[in-house]
Scaffold this motif. Structure first.
Motif, short mmCIF file in Angstrom:
data_model
loop_
_atom_site.label_atom_id
_atom_site.label_comp_id
_atom_site.label_asym_id
_atom_site.label_seq_id
_atom_site.Cartn_x
_atom_site.Cartn_y
_atom_site.Cartn_z
N ASN A 1 0.81 -1.22 0.00
CA ASN A 1 0.00 0.00 0.00
C ASN A 1 0.85 1.27 0.00
OD1 ASN A 1 -2.27 -1.54 -0.05
ND2 ASN A 1 -3.09 -0.84 1.90
N TYR A 2 2.04 1.21 0.59
CA TYR A 2 2.89 2.40 0.59
C TYR A 2 3.32 2.79 -0.82
CZ TYR A 2 3.35 1.62 5.65
OH TYR A 2 3.10 1.46 6.98
N ASP A 3 3.35 1.83 -1.74
CA ASP A 3 3.82 2.11 -3.09
C ASP A 3 2.75 2.78 -3.95
OD1 ASP A 3 6.18 0.84 -2.37
OD2 ASP A 3 5.45 -1.12 -3.01
N LYS A 4 1.53 2.94 -3.45
CA LYS A 4 0.44 3.47 -4.25
C LYS A 4 0.36 5.00 -4.24
CE LYS A 4 -0.85 -0.74 -5.05
NZ LYS A 4 -2.07 -1.29 -4.46
N PHE A 5 1.23 5.67 -3.48
CA PHE A 5 1.14 7.12 -3.36
C PHE A 5 2.28 7.76 -4.14
CE2 PHE A 5 -0.73 5.25 0.45
CZ PHE A 5 -2.00 5.80 0.39
N GLY B 1 3.53 10.71 -4.37
CA GLY B 1 4.37 11.72 -3.75
C GLY B 1 5.36 11.19 -2.74
N VAL B 2 5.35 9.88 -2.50
CA VAL B 2 6.18 9.28 -1.46
C VAL B 2 7.46 8.73 -2.08
CG1 VAL B 2 6.34 7.35 0.15
CG2 VAL B 2 4.28 8.75 0.11
N ILE B 3 8.59 9.03 -1.45
CA ILE B 3 9.87 8.43 -1.78
C ILE B 3 10.14 7.35 -0.74
CG2 ILE B 3 12.34 8.85 -2.10
CD1 ILE B 3 11.63 11.77 -2.71
N HIS B 4 10.65 6.21 -1.17
CA HIS B 4 10.69 5.03 -0.30
C HIS B 4 12.10 4.73 0.20
CE1 HIS B 4 6.60 4.13 -1.66
NE2 HIS B 4 7.03 4.45 -2.86
N GLN B 5 12.15 4.33 1.46
CA GLN B 5 13.32 3.69 2.05
C GLN B 5 12.82 2.43 2.74
OE1 GLN B 5 16.93 4.02 2.57
NE2 GLN B 5 16.41 2.00 3.30
N LEU B 6 13.18 1.26 2.20
CA LEU B 6 12.73 0.01 2.79
C LEU B 6 13.48 -0.25 4.08
CD1 LEU B 6 12.40 -2.28 -0.36
CD2 LEU B 6 10.74 -0.72 0.65
N CYS B 7 12.75 -0.67 5.09
CA CYS B 7 13.34 -0.90 6.41
C CYS B 7 14.36 -2.03 6.34
CB CYS B 7 12.25 -1.23 7.42
SG CYS B 7 12.89 -1.65 9.06
N CYS B 8 15.61 -1.71 6.64
CA CYS B 8 16.67 -2.72 6.57
C CYS B 8 16.56 -3.75 7.69
CB CYS B 8 18.04 -2.04 6.60
SG CYS B 8 18.39 -1.06 5.13
N GLN B 9 15.93 -3.39 8.80
CA GLN B 9 15.75 -4.36 9.87
C GLN B 9 14.82 -5.48 9.43
OE1 GLN B 9 17.49 -4.31 12.87
NE2 GLN B 9 16.69 -6.38 12.88
N LEU C 1 14.70 -11.69 -3.15
CA LEU C 1 15.83 -11.40 -4.03
C LEU C 1 15.43 -10.46 -5.16
CD1 LEU C 1 17.33 -15.00 -4.14
CD2 LEU C 1 18.49 -12.96 -3.27
N GLU C 2 14.25 -10.66 -5.72
CA GLU C 2 13.80 -9.77 -6.79
C GLU C 2 13.57 -8.35 -6.25
OE1 GLU C 2 10.42 -11.53 -8.59
OE2 GLU C 2 11.56 -13.09 -9.64
N CYS C 3 13.10 -8.24 -5.03
CA CYS C 3 12.94 -6.91 -4.43
C CYS C 3 14.30 -6.25 -4.23
CB CYS C 3 12.20 -7.03 -3.10
SG CYS C 3 12.12 -5.50 -2.14
N LEU C 4 15.29 -6.98 -3.73
CA LEU C 4 16.62 -6.42 -3.53
C LEU C 4 17.25 -6.00 -4.85
CD1 LEU C 4 18.00 -8.89 -0.83
CD2 LEU C 4 17.09 -6.60 -0.47
N ARG C 5 16.91 -6.70 -5.93
CA ARG C 5 17.44 -6.34 -7.25
C ARG C 5 16.70 -5.15 -7.84
NH1 ARG C 5 15.80 -10.44 -11.66
NH2 ARG C 5 13.84 -9.35 -11.20
N ASP C 6 15.38 -5.21 -7.84
CA ASP C 6 14.58 -4.19 -8.52
C ASP C 6 14.46 -2.90 -7.73
OD1 ASP C 6 14.24 -6.16 -10.43
OD2 ASP C 6 12.26 -6.77 -9.68
N ARG C 7 14.58 -2.96 -6.41
CA ARG C 7 14.41 -1.77 -5.58
C ARG C 7 15.69 -1.45 -4.81
NH1 ARG C 7 8.58 -1.51 -2.75
NH2 ARG C 7 9.30 0.65 -2.66
N GLN C 8 16.80 -1.61 -5.48
CA GLN C 8 18.08 -1.37 -4.83
C GLN C 8 18.19 0.08 -4.33
OE1 GLN C 8 21.75 -2.72 -6.80
NE2 GLN C 8 22.60 -0.70 -6.38
N ASP C 9 17.70 1.03 -5.12
CA ASP C 9 17.76 2.44 -4.69
C ASP C 9 16.94 2.65 -3.43
OD1 ASP C 9 19.35 2.99 -6.86
OD2 ASP C 9 17.73 3.79 -8.10
N ASP C 10 15.79 1.98 -3.32
CA ASP C 10 14.95 2.12 -2.13
C ASP C 10 15.56 1.42 -0.92
OD1 ASP C 10 13.18 3.53 -3.66
OD2 ASP C 10 11.81 1.85 -3.99
N VAL C 11 16.43 0.44 -1.15
CA VAL C 11 17.08 -0.26 -0.04
C VAL C 11 18.27 0.55 0.47
CG1 VAL C 11 18.33 -2.35 0.63
CG2 VAL C 11 16.31 -2.53 -0.84
#
Length: 491
Positions: free
Chosen positions: A305-309, A311-319, A401-411
């Motif tokens: 749901n966070y990805d639907k907005f 205006g939001v820039i994402h940082q995925l929680c590393c924990q 793994l696909e998330c870590l590859r495709d959303r590397q900038d957000d990680v």
């Protein structure tokens, strides 16, 4: 003796035999497929059953549920053998009972009795203070009845003027509880999750006053109304913040079966806290702060749901990612990629903390480059070993793994802007009182009362983050003068 030739095979019996064999082969094939499917299901169930707070987003309170295996405790360093030493750590602010140069009260003590010579010590010469002791204590409180007499005066022009009644005194001729007692009721329920009846009993034991449970319960609604304007300002400041941590947690609310649950959403910074009660639907997320954000970095888990907005820039929680990687290491015990990615991510988090302590805006390139390289190649290695299947159900950890590859900038966004925390731990700390409340009370029977409780909770959490006394902030709100968070200067 003549040997008879073998009888010619019966075509009908051969056909029946072949049919039986074919039927048996088909049954064996189906059974083998069932065994493979059941084996995969057993592995999946064992993996699910092995999830705990160390390898998933489960709360630590669920680690001791029946059938759950708690995470392995981290080995503690031996005393005197290096590692973290016992006691306070270097740089940590200490706390102790400090000597006061201006005590609130001074009580002189003189020896009594008689001397060995038989003289009375009451008549002995005073030689001054030999030693001193200080004690920090609280007085025994007792509720006092204060009568406020409002006088009228007559002006020379003939007009009459009556003195204004103090805040919270109610209608003339009535008896009300004062602001301090009201603030204590709200403080105990909202800040410490004390149930209504126990709150009334505690107030009676401490002060001698006997507020009814009905009065105590009504303070939740009154306090929520008193902090409404402060919460509006808190919401606006969160929308305008550069970085916000967000999280959601299930809580049991309202009448109905025990399986009924709602979700408490939180958006916060290190100075602000805002709650919202709803569910995990887009309708709830759309009614919260996210649609109004523009260019705000939100640190969150990977909930879609966070990805639907926009205006939001994402940082995925590393924990959350580190827990998922711990699960991957248990799922593929012989694989190297979970360890490589985890160590690279932990190294980047440590490098970010070090650079932030040095006042740098980002991790230095020579420090970040080898760790980012190890992170990327660990993901490539994992994708090569955990293949994508053709069906909807993928191998465990393939989505990770696909998330870590495709959303590397957000990680890895936190590595280039140290104003961004790598984890949403702040949000998890701010939703933890909801779990405490649920452990104590089990459920909150009214959704409206729950909203009122977390309106108060957001207000006092924000006040506490600014170093304000929570009890004073509650009293001010009830008296019509709520504490307001300061508005920062524009950049």
């Amino acid at each position: 003796m003549a040997v008879l030739p073998p009888a010619a095979p019966d075509c009908a019996s051969c056909a029946a035999r072949d049919a039986v064999i074919a039927e048996q082969a088909a049954a064996i094939g189906e059974l083998r497929a069932d065994v493979v499917a059941l084996a995969a299901e057993v592995r999946d169930l064992r993996r699910r059953l092995g999830r705990n707070s160390g390898n998933s987003s489960m709360a630590p309170s669920a680690d001791d549920l029946p059938g759950r295996t708690p995470p392995e405790p981290k080995p503690k360093p031996r005393r005197g053998k290096g590692g973290r030493m016992p006691g306070g750590q270097p740089g940590a602010p200490g706390s102790h009972l400090a000597w006061s140069d201006e005590p609130d009260d001074m009580v002189p003590h003189f020896p009594d009795g008689t001397c060995a010579c038989g003289a009375d010590l009451a008549a002995a010469a005073d030689l001054g203070v030999a030693v001193s002791h200080q004690q920090v204590d609280i007085p025994l409180a007792a509720a006092r009845v204060t009568q406020h007499d409002l006088h009228e005066v007559a002006c020379g022009c003939g007009r009459r003027h009556r003195a204004a009644a103090p805040a919270g005194t109610g209608a003339p001729g009535t008896v009300t509880y004062g602001m301090n007692l009201q603030a204590w009721c709200v403080y105990l329920m909202a800040a410490h999750a004390i149930p209504v009846h126990r709150c009334a009993e505690l107030i009676e034991s401490l002060t001698g006053a006997k507020p009814s449970p009905g009065f105590v319960h009504s303070m939740i609604r009154r306090a929520a109304a008193a902090v409404r304007e402060a919460n509006r300002l808190i919401r606006c400041l969160i929308i305008l913040a550069h970085v916000v941590c967000a999280d959601e947690t299930p809580i049991r609310v309202g009448p109905g079966p025990k399986s009924r649950k709602r979700y408490l959403l939180v958006a916060c910074t290190h100075l602000l806290t805002c709650y919202f009660l709803g569910d995990r639907s887009m309708k709830t997320f759309g009614a919260f702060v996210f649609p109004d954000m523009d260019g705000v970095v939100v640190v969150h888990d990977r909930y879609q749901n966070y990805d639907k907005f926009p205006g939001v820039i994402h940082q995925l929680c590393c924990q959350h990612l580190l827990r998922d990687l711990a699960d991957a290491a248990e799922t593929y015990p012989g694989a190297h990629w979970p360890v490589q990615i985890r160590e690279a991510l932990q190294g980047l988090i440590h490098a970010a903390s070090t650079a932030r302590a040095q006042g740098l805006p980002a991790i230095p390139g020579d420090v970040a480059a080898p760790l980012v390289h190890a992170f990327k190649h660990g993901v490539i290695l994992g994708l090569g070993q955990v293949k994508r299947t053709g069906g909807r159900k993928q191998q465990p950890c393939r989505d990770l793994l696909e998330c870590l590859r495709d959303r590397q900038d957000d990680v890895l966004r936190f590595t280039t802007d140290l104003r961004i925390p790598p984890t949403s731990n702040q949000a998890e700390r701010d939703v933890r009182p909801a779990k405490t409340q649920q452990k104590i009370s089990g459920r909150l029977r009214s959704e409206q009362v729950t909203r009122n409780r977390y309106a108060i909770r957001g207000y006092i959490s924000t006040a506490a983050k600014h170093g304000e006394n929570v009890l004073t902030a509650i009293r001010g709100a009830l008296a019509g003068n709520p504490w307001m968070p300061p508005v920062p200067d524009p950049p």
